[in-house]
Design a protein around this motif. Structure first.
Motif: not given
Length: 189
Positions: A149-156, A165-172
């Motif tokens: 759930a956390a992974g998909w939420h973050t990846h999506v 076309n935004r700068e990518l947000g933080p991942f970890w």
């Protein structure tokens, strides 16, 4: 006259929800057109920018693999959580395309934790937006559901950044925050 777009705020900030034991679903409204969103699901170079690269035969029964390179999704200076340091650059995870109906349906399976896991992406036009319904099945333990759930939420979230076309947000940092929230939200299997 401008088109009226659906209210994306509530859908795009909502959490994934359990549908039944072992199954989670996440919905988002993404900027269209649908063919553009589809390309980010099936083209390896586009998919690796938000989730995982790897080849994919776009046909029912086709071979696919997921090549996770979380290092490429991390922002400079992001601290990798201890329990994920060994998974920064994983070996390709082989899988199989179950159903592929461009540009509206993609179902695949791959080995995840304790067995074969199944993911369904359903896309449908909604005005100038595209509704994504992502369903992940065969999650046998709560800790796997929380991670997924956390992974998909973050990846999506990264996919949304790319499509807008935004700068990518933080991942970890985002993944870690969501792990805690999903751990509190999701029931035991």
């Amino acid at each position: 006259m401008s088109a009226i777009l659906p209210n994306t705020q509530s859908v795009n900030q909502s959490y994934g929800v359990p549908l039944e034991p072992g199954t989670l679903q996440l919905e988002r409204l993404l900027p269209g057109p649908i063919e553009r969103v589809w390309s980010y699901l099936v083209e390896p170079e586009k998919r690796r920018k938000w989730f995982a690269g790897g080849q994919m035969e776009q046909r029912n029964g086709g071979y696919m693999e997921l090549q996770f390179r979380h290092r490429e999704l991390s922002q400079p200076g992001e601290e990798v959580p201890e329990n994920y340091r060994s998974t920064q650059d994983m070996e390709p995870a082989p899988g199989k395309v179950i159903r592929c109906t461009p540009p509206t349906l993609l179902v695949f399976e791959w080995e995840f934790c304790e067995g074969m896991s199944e993911v369904t992406f359903e896309l449908s036009p909604e005005g100038e937006s595209v509704r994504l319904v992502l369903t992940h099945r065969r999650l046998l333990h709560k800790e796997n559901k929380v991670s997924v759930a956390a992974g998909w939420h973050t990846h999506v979230g990264l996919l949304m950044d790319l499509l807008e076309n935004r700068e990518l947000g933080p991942f970890w940092p985002e993944h870690e925050r969501l792990m805690k929230e999903y751990d509190e939200r999701l029931p035991e299997c």
